[in-house]
Scaffold this motif. Structure first.
Motif, PDB file in Angstrom:
ATOM      1  N   ILE A 138       0.858  -1.190   0.000  1.00 50.71           N
ATOM      2  CA  ILE A 138       0.000   0.000   0.000  1.00 50.71           C
ATOM      3  C   ILE A 138       0.892   1.237   0.000  1.00 50.71           C
ATOM      4  N   GLU A 139       0.630   2.168  -0.926  1.00 55.60           N
ATOM      5  CA  GLU A 139       1.422   3.382  -1.051  1.00 55.60           C
ATOM      6  C   GLU A 139       0.567   4.602  -0.721  1.00 55.60           C
ATOM      7  N   HIS A 140       1.218   5.590  -0.082  1.00 52.96           N
ATOM      8  CA  HIS A 140       0.543   6.816   0.342  1.00 52.96           C
ATOM      9  C   HIS A 140       1.158   7.983  -0.441  1.00 52.96           C
ATOM     10  N   TRP A 141       0.348   8.613  -1.276  1.00 56.62           N
ATOM     11  CA  TRP A 141       0.784   9.735  -2.098  1.00 56.62           C
ATOM     12  C   TRP A 141       0.034  11.001  -1.699  1.00 56.62           C
ATOM     13  N   VAL A 142       0.606  12.169  -2.073  1.00 56.40           N
ATOM     14  CA  VAL A 142      -0.019  13.468  -1.781  1.00 56.40           C
ATOM     15  C   VAL A 142       0.005  14.309  -3.066  1.00 56.40           C
TER      16      VAL A 142
END
Length: 349
Positions: free
Chosen positions: A269-273
């Motif tokens: 799972i990747e968290h991007w902004v």
């Protein structure tokens, strides 16, 4: 016995004084005496000693007394050939013993020397390992060569006070199902959090940011939008001149980057902004579709493809870490079972 011997000597002396020879009875008596030189038992020993004495005289040409001849054959005498051999053997044994002792001491000294060298080698190896770990640990937090990234050396790895959270900090990573339940269905964003270690890193980075920059906004404008930074001579803090940036016709800026301090999520799972800056910089659905299209077409770092079903949300004003710049969070996962045909086209437009 002493009385009889004294009487015999006197009787013999008396005969000598008269100039006569020893009578037959005295001779017979002397022969029967066990200590007489004429005794048969005595005769064998005496004759043997005389023969040996004569042989010695013939060999050496000297008049060594019989006593010396007996001493020569005494095994305890140094003049005896047998004694000389024994002494030589004893001396050889002593020398061998000394040699063995010297060899043993040499081995012990060698062991001590090798042990000392090994200890010095281990200490040097330990120092090299510590220096290597210190050097590696002092780099960027996210292993990125970008100088704009926040980092802190090992000397700053001190305990920090963590802010209070209603639901506490995560001890286990969020699964995709949990994230969907919290964000999409419950819409209870307060449940999202980092682990204790992640939060400590985040708080240390914020403390260092405040020591080098005038504000968090200045840091984001420089690190995310590549706007030039300037140094305030009075405060010795960096800042970004927004007026100069606007005059250069930068317009609306949009940047999609990984979150430097993501929530505690499961692997895959990747968290991007998605950041947006400028006049009328509100983030629209079109901006989110652009970001999701980019993430769908990026090279996958794991087996499988990116699941097109992503989760995106914008925090309310009271939960925003930087309310001055609009930004949206996007979560994606690498799903081996995802259908690559579902990828949307035209995102480069």
């Amino acid at each position: 016995i002493e009385g009889e011997q004294q009487a015999k000597r006197e009787k013999k002396e008396g005969y000598r004084n008269r100039g006569s020879s020893t009578p037959a009875e005295v001779l017979a008596e002397n022969i029967d005496s066990p200590i007489s030189r004429a005794s048969p038992r005595r005769r064998g020993r005496g004759s043997r000693n005389r023969d040996e004495t004569k042989g010695y005289r013939n060999q050496e040409g000297s008049s060594t007394p019989r006593v010396q001849a007996e001493v020569f054959h005494n095994p305890c005498s140094r003049s005896s050939p047998r004694s000389a051999d024994i002494l030589d053997q004893i001396e050889d044994a002593r020398q061998q013993g000394r040699a063995a002792d010297c060899q043993k001491k040499g081995h012990e000294e060698l062991k001590k020397s090798n042990k000392g060298r090994n200890m010095v080698f281990l200490v040097l190896l330990l120092v090299l390992v510590v220096v290597g770990v210190t050097t590696l640990g002092g780099g960027d937090t996210h292993n990125n060569n970008d100088s704009s990234k926040l980092n802190f050396s090992n000397s700053e790895q001190q305990d920090v006070e963590l802010p209070f959270r209603k639901y506490g900090y995560r001890s286990a990573p969020f699964s995709w199902e949990e994230l969907d339940q919290i964000i999409v269905k419950e819409k209870n964003l307060a449940k999202l959090s980092r682990s204790v270690v992640q939060e400590q890193d985040y708080q240390r980075a914020l403390a260092k940011l405040r020591q080098e920059w005038k504000s968090t906004k200045d840091y984001i404008l420089h690190s995310k939008f590549n706007l030039p930074k300037q140094l305030d001579k009075e405060t010795q803090l960096y800042f970004v001149d927004e007026t100069s940036a606007n005059q250069q016709g930068q317009g609306v800026l949009r940047k999609l980057v990984p979150n430097d301090f993501p929530y505690y999520c499961a692997p895959g799972i990747e968290h991007w902004v998605l950041w947006k800056y400028g006049a009328n910089s509100a983030i629209s659905r079109e901006d989110i579709d652009w970001a999701e299209g980019y993430l769908l077409h990026q090279p996958s770092s794991t087996n499988g493809v990116v699941d097109p079903n992503m989760i995106s949300w914008e925090n309310p004003p009271d939960m925003k870490s930087l309310p001055e710049i609009n930004h949206v969070h996007i979560l994606l996962r690498h799903n081996p079972n995802a259908n690559p045909k579902l990828r949307r086209k035209g995102w480069l437009e």
